[in-house]
Motif scaffolding. Structure first.
Motif, PDB file in Angstrom:
ATOM      1  N   ASP A 165       0.848  -1.183   0.000  1.00  0.00           N
ATOM      2  CA  ASP A 165       0.000   0.000   0.000  1.00  0.00           C
ATOM      3  C   ASP A 165       0.888   1.238   0.000  1.00  0.00           C
ATOM      4  N   MET A 198      -0.132   4.219   0.158  1.00  0.00           N
ATOM      5  CA  MET A 198      -0.743   5.282   0.946  1.00  0.00           C
ATOM      6  C   MET A 198      -0.536   5.050   2.441  1.00  0.00           C
ATOM      7  N   GLN A 218      -3.556   3.444   4.309  1.00  0.00           N
ATOM      8  CA  GLN A 218      -4.780   4.234   4.352  1.00  0.00           C
ATOM      9  C   GLN A 218      -5.665   4.019   3.129  1.00  0.00           C
ATOM     10  N   SER A 219      -5.337   3.080   2.276  1.00  0.00           N
ATOM     11  CA  SER A 219      -6.176   2.800   1.116  1.00  0.00           C
ATOM     12  C   SER A 219      -7.505   2.206   1.570  1.00  0.00           C
ATOM     13  N   LEU A 220      -8.582   2.585   0.888  1.00  0.00           N
ATOM     14  CA  LEU A 220      -9.923   2.123   1.243  1.00  0.00           C
ATOM     15  C   LEU A 220     -10.296   0.835   0.526  1.00  0.00           C
ATOM     16  N   GLY A 223      -6.210  -0.488   3.933  1.00  0.00           N
ATOM     17  CA  GLY A 223      -6.862  -0.167   5.198  1.00  0.00           C
ATOM     18  C   GLY A 223      -8.324   0.101   5.009  1.00  0.00           C
ATOM     19  N   SER A 258     -10.742   1.874   7.562  1.00  0.00           N
ATOM     20  CA  SER A 258     -10.037   2.400   8.718  1.00  0.00           C
ATOM     21  C   SER A 258     -10.088   3.914   8.785  1.00  0.00           C
ATOM     22  N   THR A 259     -10.219   4.570   7.638  1.00  0.00           N
ATOM     23  CA  THR A 259     -10.271   6.034   7.621  1.00  0.00           C
ATOM     24  C   THR A 259     -11.364   6.495   6.681  1.00  0.00           C
ATOM     25  N   ASN A 262     -10.904  11.093   2.058  1.00  0.00           N
ATOM     26  CA  ASN A 262     -10.207  12.376   2.120  1.00  0.00           C
ATOM     27  C   ASN A 262     -10.596  13.181   0.890  1.00  0.00           C
TER      28      ASN A 262
END
Length: 896
Positions: A63, A65, A68-70, A301, A304-305, A308
């Motif tokens: 990853d 990012m 933080q990848s969706l 992830g 997880s977030t 953006n």
């Protein structure tokens, strides 16, 4: 009906197995022969295997990012087949997004530049699982994209063959609703060629190292006399130097630089020497202790977030200027290619993470994103070891090594005892080792820790600079103090022990700096002690500083040399045994040198410039100092540790400056520098292997020094020369001068003057071929039987004239006086001389007289004695004793 004799249940099972194998083999062969037709870049059609390896393909992926990848991916494969101009794409994963329309962008980077870009809408390419993205539908997509030569023209042809191709494939996923990047995945690109073969190369190097360890240990335990054992041990190849070679190569990658992929791949072959050996059990156990967490089966992830909406590639995709849009979004070629995407057959769709033999896997937790080879973390990633686990991994393998060595030593001791009990060996064989084996075990542990001093100090300092959880840091502090205080303390105590109990005294001295030139033109300064300078050189010396010197003042002849001191050798021989008699203290210098290196490599991680320039300057200083000291007694250790290793360290540190991030050197040029470093270090490794083989042979000679018969016999002379060499080296004195050549016996004195020949120089009279007119006597018919041609007779008479001394002053023999004119009186005098010569005993003529008047004089040229060869001398040679005896009877009539 006769029954088959082997008709049993086992026979039936065997026949059934053969039937199954016969059924499987044809199907396997059919699968192996499954082919397709394809066109290459030249438009030529070829028959291709389906399961062939691509020209370029992706490996492990991660990853980009930072987790933080969706989208979570379990499979990300991309490949380029140059033989049929096809790009293969495979994607599998999951997400928590409920409904999201996407745009996909894939790019290929090679050596720091973009080589291939493709943007497409998955809805136009039959990617149903991505159109739209839904958490209830697993992400599955496989496609084959035909490309033209112009699409891959930016990919250099060398990329398909160069080892460790430096490239990566990046997949970016954008959300149309939020116009942001919601996922990014990066996979390293490979072509199948690599310098990294840790299993094969590491095994070969490990076998050679074991041979060196056995040879060194055998010379340390064989013998009775401690000084003799030390002498032979000092000429075996040092295991310390061997590990220093391998560790210096591996820890070259610990500098915080942007390394080429080829270098990190090559260095991975030497990771075992620094204790960086990957095993699933050790790595998984250490992950929880060092704080490394994550799911090794997928990357990303998802959930997880939140999305953006203020960053990512919003400006790069949806907010670009109209000048750049035609090059990316409005590229008709990209849309044309994307429209040719097709979905694979349903029968081939599966949720297997690896669909191809060449496919990569998600990177393990704690590893950097693939394609990043910067610093020590990038080098460790080649072995799959997280940087946070480096110190603990090295410590664990060091403890395992110590246990193995202690167990092997104890097993050897009891094996020898068993062989002695059953009379397989003599009772006194290796008696010194068998009676002091516990002491040997202690020395083995100390020697192992001394060899591992640089490795553990570097890893401890790296752990301090890297940070992490409190547990690993606390252990690193304990290990660092143990090695720093223990090894340095023991080294300096060994020096103090010798000075304190060795009857040394200090006296003032000075060190003078004298100027000289290197290579004939480079100004340089050298240091010379005043006590060793000649009186004539003292006025020529430059600056100087005060110093002191140590002199041995003991009176015990057995302890004059440190290697003759049995007590010191038993206590500290594991430190000083390999060094020269006057350089026994070099182990203290070595510890200080290694500690400074460890501070630069492990401790200065946060400052690459200070790290690189500092280690470069330090290696140059140490290289010059070690050459000046020349510590090792053995020639092989000197060649390896002083020159080969020193040159490699200086060259590697110098070329490493080119990889500083501030210099931003092009990646192709950086790869060239990396290949140069690989060549230098490769020659060093080859030299080590050759020296290990030679060291094993010399150790075998040392172990057979008490045998009268040595095999092979053709090495007997070399063996004797080797023993003489090590005996002379043990004295640490210059070799004795060659003995003078034996003088020839004096010949008895006697007559020594002998003229063999004389070279006559031409004279003026030689130019006159004829005599003066009128001097030739008239021809006598009675001399016809002995007549000669007139010219010959004239020369003969002329020679007889030259044989008598002329009466005209100091004219030399044979010379003829030239007169402008002759008188008759002089001519008559000449005739009378000729007549007198005819009456001599050696004359050959006879006189015929009538009364008192001489009517005719005749001179015959026939000799009375046998003629002798003519000489070229101006004077006739002195007759020998035999010649005088032969002519004695001829001289008698004249005497009467």
């Amino acid at each position: 009906m006769a029954r088959f004799p082997f008709s049993t249940p086992w026979t039936a099972a065997f026949i059934s197995s053969l039937a199954i194998i016969n059924t499987i083999i044809p199907s396997a062969r059919a699968a192996e022969l499954e082919t397709i037709q394809g066109l290459n870049t030249k438009g030529e059609q070829h028959t291709l295997l389906v399961d062939r390896y691509p020209a370029l393909y992706t490996g492990d992926f991660g990853d980009c990012m930072g987790g933080q990848s969706l989208i979570n991916l379990t499979s990300f494969d991309a490949a380029y087949y140059a033989d049929n101009m096809t790009v293969l794409f495979n994607l599998a994963g999951t997400t928590n997004l409920r409904n999201e329309s996407l745009m996909l962008h894939i790019s290929v980077e090679a050596y720091g530049e973009d080589r291939f870009n493709l943007l497409w809408n998955p809805c136009n390419a039959n990617f149903a699982s991505l159109c739209p993205l839904n958490s209830s539908v697993p992400i599955v997509g496989r496609a084959s994209i035909p490309v033209s030569g112009s699409d891959v023209s930016n990919i250099p042809s060398i990329a398909l063959a160069i080892p460790d191709f430096e490239g990566s494939a990046v997949l970016r996923v954008f959300s149309n609703a939020t116009e942001t990047q919601i996922a990014c995945f990066k996979a390293v690109m490979r072509n199948g060629a690599s310098f990294s073969h840790p299993t094969a190369v590491g095994s070969v190097l490990g076998i050679f190292t074991v041979v060196a360890v056995v040879a060194s240990f055998a010379t340390a335990i064989y013998g009775v006399s401690v000084p003799e054992i030390r002498t032979h041990y000092s000429h075996s190849l040092s295991v310390l130097v061997i590990f220093e070679v391998f560790q210096s190569i591996f820890f070259s990658g610990a500098l915080s630089l942007n390394w080429p992929s080829a270098l990190t791949a090559f260095w991975s072959n030497f990771a075992w020497s620094a204790g960086q050996i990957y095993t699933d059990s050790i790595t998984n156990t250490l992950n929880s202790f060092t704080g490394v967490t994550g799911n090794g089966s997928q990357v990303g992830g998802a959930g997880s977030t939140p999305l953006n909406t203020n960053g990512g590639l919003q400006q790069q995709i949806y907010g670009r200027s109209l000048d750049y849009l035609p090059g990316l979004l409005l590229d008709r070629r990209s849309e044309e290619i994307a429209s040719k995407l097709y979905k694979r057959a349903a029968s081939n769709e599966t949720h297997d993470a690896r669909m191809y033999a060449w496919a990569g896997l998600p990177v393990s937790p704690g590893l950097p994103v693939p394609g990043n080879w910067s610093g020590f973390a990038g080098e460790l990633a080649m072995m799959g070891i997280p940087a946070a686990n480096a110190f603990m991994t090295g410590l664990i393998w060091l403890l395992i090594l110590i246990v193995i060595l202690v167990g092997a030593t104890a097993a050897l001791k009891w094996t020898l005892e068993a062989f002695s009990a059953i009379k397989w060996i003599k009772n006194d064989r290796l008696a010194l080792f068998r009676s002091h084996w516990l002491n040997f075990i202690g020395l083995i542990v100390l020697r192992t820790m001394f060899i591992a001093f640089f490795m553990m100090t570097t890893l401890s300092l790296y752990q301090f600079s890297y940070g992490g959880k409190a547990g690993p840091i606390a252990i690193a502090v304990v290990v660092f103090v143990a090695f720093f205080a223990g090894i340095l303390g023991v080294a300096f105590y060994a020096c103090f022990y010798r000075v304190k109990f060795g009857s040394y005294e200090s006296s003032p001295d000075r060190i003078h700096f004298q100027q000289k030139k290197i290579l004939g033109f480079i100004p340089w300064y050298t240091t010379v002690r005043e006590s060793k300078m000649e009186e004539s050189d003292k006025p020529k010396s430059g600056a100087s500083i005060s110093f002191f010197k140590l002199d041995f003042v003991g009176n015990d002849p057995e302890n004059q040399g440190i290697h003759d001191n049995i007590d010191y050798t038993k206590h500290f021989g594991w430190l000083s045994a390999r060094y020269r008699r006057t350089r026994w203290w070099f182990f203290a210098f070595w510890v200080v040198y290694q500690f400074v290196r460890a501070c630069f490599i492990g401790g200065a991680r946060a400052s690459p410039s200070a790290q690189v320039f500092g280690i470069f300057v330090w290696e140059i200083i140490a290289f010059g100092a070690i050459i000046k000291i020349n510590p090792f007694e053995g020639a092989r250790n000197t060649a390896l540790a002083v020159y080969m290793l020193g040159i490699s360290k200086v060259a590697t540190a110098g070329f490493s400056i080119a990889f500083l991030p501030t210099l931003n050197v092009a990646r192709i040029l950086a790869t060239v520098f990396g290949i140069i470093i690989i060549v230098i270090q490769g020659f060093l490794v080859i030299g080590v292997l050759i020296l290990i083989a030679l060291g094993a042979i010399s150790s075998y000679m040392s172990l057979t020094r008490n045998r009268e018969e040595f095999k092979p016999h053709r090495l007997e002379n070399i063996r004797l020369k080797y023993f003489g060499h090590i005996a002379q080296k043990a004295t640490d004195l210059p070799p004795p001068p060659a003995p003078p050549a034996p003088e020839e016996p004096e010949q008895p004195k006697g007559p020594y003057f002998n003229v063999n020949s004389v070279r006559r120089a031409p004279k003026i009279e030689d130019e006159d071929d004829d005599l003066v007119p009128g001097m030739e006597r008239p021809h006598d018919p009675r001399d016809s039987q002995f007549s000669l041609p007139p010219r010959v007779r004239a020369n003969s008479v002329a020679n007889s004239m030259r044989s008598v001394h002329s009466g005209f002053g100091n004219v030399p023999y044979g010379a003829r006086v030239h007169r402008a004119s002759w008188s008759s009186k002089e001519f008559q005098s000449w005739q009378q001389d000729e007549l007198n010569r005819a009456d001599s005993p050696l004359g050959v003529g006879s006189r015929h007289t009538s009364g008192h008047n001489t009517t005719n004089n005749s001179i015959s040229i026939a000799p009375l004695v046998r003629s002798s060869p003519s000489h070229s001398n101006l004077r006739p040679t002195t007759p020998t004793e035999e010649q005088l005896k032969q002519t004695a009877d001829q001289r008698l009539p004249r005497a009467k």
